[in-house]
Design an enzyme around this catalytic site. Structure first.
Site, PDB file in Angstrom:
ATOM      1  N   PRO A   1      30.552  42.244  45.056  1.00 55.01           N
ATOM      2  CA  PRO A   1      31.663  41.757  44.238  1.00 55.01           C
ATOM      3  C   PRO A   1      31.157  41.343  42.855  1.00 55.01           C
ATOM      4  CG  PRO A   1      31.722  40.781  46.428  1.00 55.01           C
ATOM      5  CD  PRO A   1      30.399  41.480  46.297  1.00 55.01           C
ATOM      6  N   GLU A   2      31.728  41.935  41.814  1.00 58.78           N
ATOM      7  CA  GLU A   2      31.332  41.613  40.452  1.00 58.78           C
ATOM      8  C   GLU A   2      32.390  40.709  39.833  1.00 58.78           C
ATOM      9  OE1 GLU A   2      29.950  44.984  38.242  1.00 58.78           O
ATOM     10  OE2 GLU A   2      28.943  45.848  39.969  1.00 58.78           O
TER      11      GLU A   2
ATOM     12  N   LYS B   1      29.698  34.915  38.583  1.00 57.95           N
ATOM     13  CA  LYS B   1      30.190  35.411  39.866  1.00 57.95           C
ATOM     14  C   LYS B   1      30.302  34.298  40.900  1.00 57.95           C
ATOM     15  CE  LYS B   1      27.944  39.856  38.974  1.00 57.95           C
ATOM     16  NZ  LYS B   1      26.967  40.851  39.466  1.00 57.95           N
TER      17      LYS B   1
ATOM     18  N   ARG C   1      18.558  50.763  40.085  1.00 57.77           N
ATOM     19  CA  ARG C   1      20.013  50.891  40.223  1.00 57.77           C
ATOM     20  C   ARG C   1      20.453  52.284  39.789  1.00 57.77           C
ATOM     21  NH1 ARG C   1      22.274  45.829  40.623  1.00 57.77           N
ATOM     22  NH2 ARG C   1      23.928  46.959  41.694  1.00 57.77           N
TER      23      ARG C   1
END
Length: 270
Positions: free
Chosen positions: A2-3, A58, A260
């Site tokens: 979740p960003e 976040k 990434r």
């Protein structure tokens, strides 16, 4: 993971149901999250009114009437959902914040990389928050912030954009998308980018995050909002996980930066 848009979507969804309610009890089924859930959390918050539900980066911050607060992070795969207190918990439902209206805010975290911490005083002094950069949707963030942080650095601009001490909440998905909108290669050395291009990048970050918020976040695997509904921004992604550039029609390149997945168009991004 979740960003920022996903966490903000969760905050907005839960705020109306949480603020003004009283915490009747806390049910902790699993204390071993990223950081152990404090042993005193149950006794410390019982009977406290929720006065605000805020977000920093976040993290979600639940402020209580007596001055204490709860700090939550959803980790890699976590979610917060509003459920009936009587709903049977699943295997990965680790914490319930039980309200005085028969409902509970339930923390679900299959990989247990999230956290629930207790504190008092100024939460911005907490070790997890005090070194964070500005909010990307706030007035303190602009191209000058990025340009200053990049000065003299050879790190890839995508890595700079994902550095939470520079600007918070720009995770991998949104970094890919913002760099595409700004026309900047993700592997370009941050210190070799002109201020005008950073102005464009800051605007692209804002635009991408605002679009994701309007859509309710991005669902790739685990994210649901406070009501259990998925986000829908994934259908609007331009380059992340794609193979063809939506602008020039050329083939996108996929590389790895800082472990990434990274996608970009070698024609449109310089």
């Amino acid at each position: 993971m979740p960003e920022l848009p996903e966490v903000e979507t969760t905050r907005r969804g839960l705020q109306v149901h949480l603020v003004g309610r009283t915490l009747q009890r806390v049910v902790v089924r699993q204390r071993q999250l990223r950081y152990p859930v404090p042993a005193r959390v149950e006794a410390a918050v019982v009977g406290e009114e929720v006065v605000a539900l805020e977000r920093r980066a976040k993290y979600l911050l639940i402020r209580l009437g007596g001055g204490a607060w709860l700090l939550l992070h959803l980790g890699m795969s976590g979610s917060l959902r509003l459920v009936a207190e009587t709903d049977a918990p699943g295997r990965h439902d680790h914490v319930d914040l039980v309200l005085n209206d028969g409902r509970a805010v339930r923390l679900t975290d299959p990989r247990r990389f999230g956290c629930l911490l207790l504190g008092d005083g100024d939460p911005q002094d907490h070790r997890l928050l005090r070194r964070l950069g500005p909010e990307p949707l706030g007035s303190a963030f602009d191209g000058a912030v990025l340009h200053r942080a990049a000065r003299g650095r050879r790190v890839a601009v995508k890595a700079l954009l994902m550095d939470a001490t520079v600007v918070v909440g720009v995770g991998n998905i949104y970094a890919n998308e913002a760099l595409f909108r700004a026309g900047i290669r993700p592997d370009r050395a941050a210190g070799r980018i002109a201020r005008a291009r950073y102005d464009r990048l800051a605007g692209a970050v804002r635009a991408v995050l605002e679009a994701a918020l309007a859509a309710g976040g991005t669902t790739l695997r685990d994210f649901t909002d406070g009501s259990g509904e998925p986000g829908y921004f994934a259908v609007n992604l331009s380059v992340y996980g794609a193979s063809v550039c939506p602008v020039c029609g050329g083939a996108l390149r996929q590389i790895r930066l800082a472990q990434r997945g990274t996608w970009f168009c070698p024609r449109c991004q310089r």
